[in-house]
Design an enzyme around this catalytic site. Structure first.
Site, PDB file in Angstrom:
ATOM      1  N   HIS A 266      34.116  53.311  42.779  1.00 47.57           N
ATOM      2  CA  HIS A 266      35.274  52.155  42.695  1.00 47.57           C
ATOM      3  C   HIS A 266      36.553  52.583  43.302  1.00 47.57           C
ATOM      4  O   HIS A 266      37.033  51.759  44.228  1.00 47.57           O
ATOM      5  CB  HIS A 266      35.640  52.049  41.093  1.00 47.57           C
ATOM      6  CG  HIS A 266      36.406  51.131  40.726  1.00 47.57           C
ATOM      7  ND1 HIS A 266      36.296  49.836  40.559  1.00 47.57           N
ATOM      8  CD2 HIS A 266      37.904  51.214  40.850  1.00 47.57           C
ATOM      9  CE1 HIS A 266      37.490  49.107  40.272  1.00 47.57           C
ATOM     10  NE2 HIS A 266      38.493  49.780  40.356  1.00 47.57           N
ATOM     11  N   GLU A 267      36.905  53.854  43.089  1.00 46.83           N
ATOM     12  CA  GLU A 267      38.215  54.311  43.825  1.00 46.83           C
ATOM     13  C   GLU A 267      38.062  54.667  45.070  1.00 46.83           C
ATOM     14  O   GLU A 267      39.161  54.346  45.804  1.00 46.83           O
ATOM     15  CB  GLU A 267      38.869  55.508  42.998  1.00 46.83           C
ATOM     16  CG  GLU A 267      39.097  55.509  41.361  1.00 46.83           C
ATOM     17  CD  GLU A 267      40.033  54.168  41.185  1.00 46.83           C
ATOM     18  OE1 GLU A 267      40.953  54.017  42.059  1.00 46.83           O
ATOM     19  OE2 GLU A 267      40.068  53.855  40.198  1.00 46.83           O
ATOM     20  N   HIS A 270      38.928  51.354  46.823  1.00 46.69           N
ATOM     21  CA  HIS A 270      40.264  51.144  47.115  1.00 46.69           C
ATOM     22  C   HIS A 270      40.808  52.039  48.215  1.00 46.69           C
ATOM     23  O   HIS A 270      41.660  51.903  49.191  1.00 46.69           O
ATOM     24  CB  HIS A 270      41.017  51.673  45.930  1.00 46.69           C
ATOM     25  CG  HIS A 270      41.106  50.648  44.923  1.00 46.69           C
ATOM     26  ND1 HIS A 270      41.710  49.475  44.958  1.00 46.69           N
ATOM     27  CD2 HIS A 270      40.841  51.105  43.615  1.00 46.69           C
ATOM     28  CE1 HIS A 270      41.487  48.906  43.762  1.00 46.69           C
ATOM     29  NE2 HIS A 270      41.151  49.762  42.919  1.00 46.69           N
ATOM     30  N   GLU A 296      41.271  45.119  44.510  1.00 48.56           N
ATOM     31  CA  GLU A 296      40.406  45.224  43.723  1.00 48.56           C
ATOM     32  C   GLU A 296      38.936  44.793  44.107  1.00 48.56           C
ATOM     33  O   GLU A 296      38.054  45.056  43.854  1.00 48.56           O
ATOM     34  CB  GLU A 296      40.850  44.476  42.327  1.00 48.56           C
ATOM     35  CG  GLU A 296      40.160  44.811  41.175  1.00 48.56           C
ATOM     36  CD  GLU A 296      40.037  46.268  40.737  1.00 48.56           C
ATOM     37  OE1 GLU A 296      39.139  46.680  39.976  1.00 48.56           O
ATOM     38  OE2 GLU A 296      40.841  47.012  41.128  1.00 48.56           O
TER      39      GLU A 296
END
Length: 503
Positions: A266-267, A270, A296
């Site tokens: 997930h990160e 980003h 996001e």
């Protein structure tokens, strides 16, 4: 001065502000990752002082004069990037000049103090210790809203900070539709007699092996470790000061390797956005990321659309089983895919599956609305939180640590941020649909570990566009249509009806 001289003067001022903001970001990362616990008071003062300096630069009358000169001249002679820098800088200047330095500094200091108070309250399960911080933030953020956008509802002004041009009138109907569709879907899943076997995901998983696996997959999908870091913090986040210095964090538990692995993915989403930004434009507004919702969408694109799909599981299953052979000996690709896509209501938002996650966001959105319109009181939040958790997900947190105290956002005064998470999920699904249309072999590429075409597509379509377009314009350009929850709802319904064999 000529227009070009005025513009170069603007560039010099804006790049200095960007560099100071980079220092502030690095201090924030340091505070959450490596700063000694006893240094909180000193750090709060340092960050307040720096916030004051940045505010002075951003409200410098000379910057205003420069912007006004450029606004009054014929900017048609400038390129798209230059016009974007002027437009974005003017927007920021007009916001900042409406806020007195004292309010800026108080918000910065409260944010720094609030983070430490939140950490302790969370550890000790004492919401009453955090409540005064929350009350003060509400007062300050209401005052801030009234100064920067007196024509807007205070909560809309706070939402606008993260999702420019987005209001409660736009968000509420989307969230009501999601409640209408997802609550019955979750109930049908929970009531179904056949549930995926998740027993092999339980046990003990060595932390060093978890870390090595997460680092490998993060780099496989494109994270440039020469211009980034992966560390540990209480709450996973992506920070850093520049596209060449992007820092992501996760948290590890020896009882659950899935949480840390998918947190890193997930990160990494980003981080790929940050590393893919067009910093050849200079350290200027045009090179910055767009909105929190678009940001996001990039993390959820990789975490949900790619990494929780069957092709990804097919590619990595043997590697994962070799990493934890004692635990996953009895599993296969299909059972692993079903296990990591289990839909089960839980207390923690960052651990929630993609079906229940939007309801965690909707709960927070409705609480923030209630706090700003005075229909809810801060002291009542633990009870309100638990009531909504029961209403939407059928569970009640046993402690405030697992309930109202779980997120760091309110400790920094980030009201209006939460809606971006679910807007991001809707964007992500729509982007993925567009990718499949343009690159029909995408899932075959994923199954063979060839992630470069996906990363290149995202770089070209989204990351390198910086702030040249509004979110609405960007979505239209990338997907050929306006933002719609239909793709997201259809995706969840189809995927989970197949996993749970719903009629």
């Amino acid at each position: 001065m000529t227009m070009n001289q005025h513009y170069q003067n603007l560039v010099q001022k804006l790049e200095e502000i960007a560099h100071l903001n980079g220092v502030m970001s690095t201090l924030g990362w340091d505070q959450e990752v490596v700063m000694p616990a006893g240094a909180g008071e000193a750090r709060a003062k340092q960050m307040a002082a720096l916030a004051g300096v940045i505010h002075e630069r951003m409200t410098d009358p000379a910057l205003g004069d420069c912007l006004n000169e450029l606004k009054e001249k014929n900017s048609d002679r400038l390129g798209e990037v230059e016009r974007c820098n002027i437009r974005e800088a003017l927007h920021s200047y007009e916001l900042e000049t409406k806020v007195p330095k004292q309010l800026v500094q108080e918000l910065a200091e409260l944010s720094s103090r609030g983070q430490g108070i939140w950490v302790m309250a969370r550890q000790e399960n004492k919401f009453s210790d955090f409540a005064p911080v929350l009350k003060r933030f509400l007062a300050l953020k209401t005052e801030w809203a009234q100064r920067v956008s007196p024509d807007l509802n205070p909560y809309d002004a706070n939402i606008d900070l993260f999702e420019r041009g987005t209001t409660m009138d736009m968000i509420t109907p989307i969230f009501e539709r999601l409640k209408q569709e997802l609550i019955p879907l979750i109930e049908a899943i929970q009531n179904h007699p056949q549930q995926p076997d998740t027993s092999f995901l339980q046990g003990r998983f060595a932390l060093d092996k978890q870390e090595a696996l997460a680092r490998k997959i993060s780099q496989d999908i494109g994270f440039n470790i020469q211009q980034g870091r992966i560390d540990v913090s209480v709450h996973p986040f992506c920070g850093g000061s520049h596209p060449t210095d992007v820092r992501i964090t996760t948290r590890y538990k020896d009882s659950d390797f899935i949480e840390s692995l998918y947190s890193v993915i997930h990160e990494t989403g980003h981080a790929l956005y940050e590393q893919g930004r067009p910093y050849e434009f200079g350290d200027l507004p045009a090179s910055e990321s767009l909105t929190m919702g678009i940001h996001e969408s990039q993390s959820l694109f990789w975490e949900r659309m790619v990494a929780q799909g069957k092709p990804f599981c097919s590619h990595y299953f043997d590697t994962i089983r070799a990493t934890f052979p004692d635990n996953l000996q009895s599993a296969n690709v299909d059972s692993f895919y079903r296990a990591i896509n289990t839909c089960k209501p839980g207390f923690i938002r960052v651990e929630a599956d993609e079906v229940t996650y939007p309801l965690h966001v909707i709960l927070r959105y409705e609480i923030e609305k209630g706090l700003f319109d005075d229909s809810m009181r801060v002291d009542d939040l633990p009870a309100i939180w638990n009531e909504l958790m029961w209403k939407y997900l059928g569970i009640t947190p046993p402690t405030d640590t697992l309930g109202v105290l779980q997120d760091s956002h309110w400790s920094g005064g980030a009201f209006g941020y939460f809606p971006s998470y679910t807007l991001g999920a809707i964007y992500a699904c729509q982007f993925y649909t567009a990718l499949l249309s343009e690159q029909p072999d995408t899932e075959m590429n994923i199954a063979t570990g060839n992630f470069a075409p996906i990363k290149d597509w995202l770089n070209e379509k989204i990351h390198r566009q910086g702030r040249l377009y509004t979110p609405q314009e960007l979505v239209q350009r990338v997907t050929g249509e306006a933002l719609s929850p239909d793709h997201f709802i259809d995706y969840l319904t189809t995927k989970y009806s197949e996993i749970y064999q719903l009629g």
